[in-house]
Design an enzyme around this catalytic site. Structure first.
Site, PDB file in Angstrom:
ATOM      1  CG  HIS A 350       6.897  -1.849   3.251  1.00  0.00           C
ATOM      2  ND1 HIS A 350       6.298  -0.669   3.618  1.00  0.00           N
ATOM      3  CD2 HIS A 350       7.709  -2.183   4.272  1.00  0.00           C
ATOM      4  CE1 HIS A 350       6.742  -0.297   4.805  1.00  0.00           C
ATOM      5  NE2 HIS A 350       7.602  -1.219   5.224  1.00  0.00           N
ATOM      6  CE  LYS A 536       1.421   7.330  -8.186  1.00  0.00           C
ATOM      7  NZ  LYS A 536       1.061   6.997  -6.837  1.00  0.00           N
ATOM      8  NE  ARG A 537      12.039   4.636  -8.362  1.00  0.00           N
ATOM      9  CZ  ARG A 537      13.236   4.212  -7.973  1.00  0.00           C
ATOM     10  NH1 ARG A 537      13.812   4.737  -6.910  1.00  0.00           N
ATOM     11  NH2 ARG A 537      13.863   3.293  -8.654  1.00  0.00           N
ATOM     12  CE  LYS A 542       5.230   2.955  -7.603  1.00  0.00           C
ATOM     13  NZ  LYS A 542       4.502   3.082  -6.331  1.00  0.00           N
ATOM     14  CB  THR A 643       2.693   7.450   1.609  1.00  0.00           C
ATOM     15  OG1 THR A 643       3.833   7.257   0.766  1.00  0.00           O
ATOM     16  CG2 THR A 643       2.620   6.331   2.620  1.00  0.00           C
ATOM     17  CE  LYS A 647       4.214  11.514   1.723  1.00  0.00           C
ATOM     18  NZ  LYS A 647       5.327  10.847   1.032  1.00  0.00           N
TER      19      LYS A 647
END
Ligand code: B1H
Length: 795
Positions: A350, A536-537, A542, A643, A647
């Site tokens: 992952h 998100k985290r 990110k 992901t 969504k």
């Protein structure tokens, strides 16, 4: 159904001595949880019977994380009871929605990896595949985040208090797991025998959570192990009055399943984490082997009937554990055991982030798991010898399992599994060409791609009933059963009325979110503004910081340069790992910007910043349907898939993103005109990195960047300043926010202009919904079934 109502009444009478009209919401909640669980247990009995009779192959899914989300709504929805119970309760003055809110989110995971495991359990069950999940019953899941004066504070999440009613304790299936001690080799006429002595045994207690399927007869099980002392407490010490000492060994044993590590994309908490991993993998493997043996009276056909899937490397000790059981308990030779093992395991990678590729120092590992260590060492010796034989010795620096006294768990997984997969096309390419290049050469065909998918029944069907109802009526196809049929919506891409309807539904969801925002932050947001969402985290790669930097740029331009942008609400929600200082500083920065803007009567007319605390599945369910813009702005090459991007797309948000992870496939699906792509590609990032990226050059050469960062240094609301982040940006900037800033800023302007063309925007939104079919977990799990597991549906 009459039955269900009767069951509720009976439960209330029996347990609380109440009629339904006397009952509290809390009591109704408990009744619903327990009755639903028992219904599922009955259904499970039937589907298990069929499974036993067919003797078909099964999948066991091992994961340190399952972010199941609230279970009650999901189960009632899947069982088709929701509407009837809603009416029944309403007749007695109760709101089912309020009852749902009582259930805590079982936070048994950190982020995408854990949620993916749950989406897959849901999808496989709906499609009648036999799968059983295994993990740990963390007494405390992911911490509860409270933002206090802009800083993240972590509080324990005592989810079992109210969450335990969904669990079934299976005291008939307890198992012992052994740690520490010594192993002795004993040779006899029958060969080598291993004696394991002076170990510490811990009891593993199984708790089952039933997984329901939508419109299906199948019920699968997620088995969660809880650690307990084998001997109970020390009564002698207790009698002597030494109370805390008498409880010590119990406390130590129970510490294993006490807490989920708040780590995402990095590994920490070494020794206890090793124990957690071995604890749940050993208990699970012992049980799987025992079940198999009881059924077939042999393990020779183990690999024909069993697939064990390893969700990232965290459960990789399954591999040596199976070897141990086969050799030490069932007297298989190494070669026979190895032949079974290498046909049993499949592994999903992952991440390529170096700090997340698990490594254990031998010095730490060996004393805790002496036997497991010798098995890993032997796997490594044989692998190295084989590499010598095939002329790959030169690549052992990259491939050996033990290297410089460190065990590399990903290498163990690759060597021992028959399949290795990445989670998006780009990610898998990077694995093959870069991260595991040599492995890909010596094991041609072992590496494959399965792009992630999401449970659309939860993320559309349950999170957005307004949109679901509308599409159901409009399309007349059962897209909840088969998401690929949602592409029928494309026929309406130029239908004004439909586009307006979709816009109205989005506005309803925005209104609902605005109310939530007001209640949780006291900020009033304008629902006509663009809802721009990054959830998100919190992680540097990110790049929430890039988003924040752009907001600071806008703030400055509005305040000093007369800029009047179309109103926008920037919504953030994110947890930072508790020891991750920079991530916490970024949260503080975002919260400070929010505060500063709220205090500014001019700027707040145009932009607002909202940080919603305690990001979790149920909060995501509120935010996602209301989003217009989906920020997926990781540095290219770093986000394995993502992901949340899927969504948000499914709910009609338009992606603003880099060519990273699954964004690439979203781009392919919707086409250039229905997505906003910016920034460097993963190759360009590599290239720039090799040529010594110098952030300071971007600062010196770009007026906007310079002014924005200089201005950021002046953002001092009393006791905090952001020099620390500013210095970091101009000196290191490891994820190249500055290199991508110009492109991001320009693309944000295009987003703003496009949004004002309502017709165009609504069409983009429609195309995103229509093209989301391939991102269903039904599609993803079907690929696992066909390409990797080779299993059949339960008949
Ligand atoms: C993902 C992790 C992860 N990749 C270490 N790796 C952890 C690594 O506790 N730890 O030590 C926990 C989690 N999580 C995510 O998996 C990726 O970053 C996402 O891009 C991806 O969508 C998701 C599911 O595949």
């Amino acid at each position: 159904m009459d039955n269900f109502a009767t069951d509720i009444k009976k439960y209330l009478e029996k347990i609380f001595g109440n009629t339904i009209d006397e009952a509290s919401e809390r009591q109704i909640y408990q009744a619903l949880m327990v009755i639903t669980r028992d219904r599922l247990a009955e259904k499970r009995f039937e589907s298990n019977k069929k499974l036993k009779e067919s003797q078909q192959k099964r999948v066991y899914y091992m994961s340190m994380e399952f972010l199941v989300g609230k279970t009650l709504r999901n189960n009632l929805y899947n069982l088709g009871y929701e509407d009837e119970i809603k009416h029944f309760l309403a007749k007695h003055g109760f709101s089912l929605e309020r009852i749902y809110n009582i259930e805590p989110d079982p936070g048994l995971g950190n982020g995408g990896l854990g949620r993916l495991a749950s989406c897959y359990m849901d999808a496989l069950t709906s499609n009648d595949y036999p799968i059983m999940g295994f993990s740990i019953l963390y007494e405390f899941g992911i911490f509860k985040q409270v933002i206090s004066d802009g800083w993240q504070q972590e509080y324990p999440d005592n989810w079992l208090d109210l969450g335990r009613y969904g669990l079934l304790y299976r005291n008939d299936e307890e198992i012992e797991v052994k740690f520490y001690g010594n192993t002795k080799e004993e040779w006899s006429s029958e060969g080598l025998h291993i004696r394991y002595e002076d170990y510490t045994a811990i009891k593993a207690e199984p708790y089952d959570l039933f997984i329901s399927g939508y419109d299906s007869d199948t019920v699968n099980v997620l088995r969660l192990w809880k650690s307990k002392a084998t001997g109970g407490f020390n009564m002698k010490l207790f009698e002597k009055g030494e109370y805390s000492k008498s409880l010590e060994s119990e406390a130590i044993a129970e510490s294993i399943s006490k807490l989920l590590y708040p780590a995402d994309d990095n590994d920490n908490g070494k020794a206890l984490r090793i124990k957690q991993q071995y604890f749940f993998t050993s208990a699970s493997l012992q049980q799987i082997v025992k079940n198999h043996y009881d059924t077939y009276m042999t393990l020779d056909n183990f690999a024909e009937k069993v697939v064990i899937h390893i969700n990232d490397t965290h459960p990789s000790m399954c591999i040596p554990e199976l070897m141990r059981i086969l050799m030490d308990e069932y007297e298989y030779s190494w070669d026979k055991a190895w032949s079974i093992t290498t046909k049993t395991f499949a592994y999903t990678n992952h991440t390529i982030m170096a700090e997340a590729l698990e490594k254990w120092s031998v010095d730490l590992f060996q004393p805790i798991l002496p036997r497991i260590y010798t098995i890993i060492r032997e796997i490594n010796n044989r692998f190295c010898k084989w590499c010598n034989d095939i002329g790959a010795a030169g690549e052992l620096d990259e491939m050996s399992i033990i290297h410089n006294n460190v065990i590399r768990m990903a290498n163990l997984c690759i060597v021992s599994s028959y399949s290795v997969n990445g989670v998006s096309m780009l990610h898998t390419e990077i694995l093959k060409k870069d991260t595991f290049k040599s492995f890909n050469r010596i094991y041609p065909g072992k590496f494959i791609n399965v792009t992630n998918g999401i449970a659309h029944r939860r993320w559309l069907g349950q999170a957005n009933p307004e949109l679901t109802r509308y599409l159901n009526k409009l399309l007349g196809v059962d897209f909840i059963k088969d998401l690929s049929s949602i592409d029928k919506l494309l026929e309406y891409q130029d239908d004004k009325a439909v586009l307006e309807d979709l816009e109205n539904i989005k506005n309803i969801k925005k209104l609902q979110l605005a109310e939530y925002i007001k209640s949780s932050t006291a900020i009033k947001v304008d629902t006509n503004s663009i809802f721009d969402v990054q959830i998100k985290r919190l992680h540097e790669y990110k790049r929430q910081l890039l988003n924040a930097l752009h907001i600071i740029y806008l703030y400055r331009m509005i305040k000093f340069n007369g800029l009047k942008p179309y109103p926008r609400t920037f919504i953030f929600s994110a947890k930072a790992s508790s020891g991750y200082v920079m991530a916490k500083n970024i949260i503080k920065l975002i919260c400070s910007i929010s505060e500063i803007i709220e205090a500014d009567p001019i700027v707040r007319e145009y932009i607002k910043v909202v940080f919603l605390e305690d990001y979790r599945v149920s909060l995501a369910e509120k935010i996602i349907p209301a989003a217009n813009v989906s920020e997926q702005i990781s540095q290219a090459g770093k986000e394995a898939s993502g992901t949340g991007n899927m969504k948000l797309m499914l709910n009609g948000a338009v992606t603003l993103g880099t060519m990273d992870g699954a964004n690439v496939e979203i781009h392919n699906a919707v086409g250039q005109d229905n997505i906003f792509i910016f920034g460097l590609s993963s190759e360009e990032v590599e290239e720039l990195f090799k040529n010594d990226y110098r952030a300071i050059d971007y600062y010196n050469n770009n007026q906007d960047i310079k002014e924005t960062i200089d201005f950021m240094r002046t953002l001092d609301n009393g006791h905090t300043n952001f020099n620390y982040i500013a210095d970091y940006l101009v000196s290191t900037d490891p994820y190249m926010c500055l290199a991508d800033f110009e492109s991001y800023k320009n693309t944000q302007k295009i987003v703003e202009d496009t949004y004002q063309d309502k017709g165009k925007w609504n069409k983009m939104s429609l195309v995103n919904i229509a093209k989301s079919g391939i991102f269903s977990a039904d599609r993803a799990t079907k690929e696992y079934v066909e390409k990797i597991w080779k299993i059949e549906k339960i008949k």
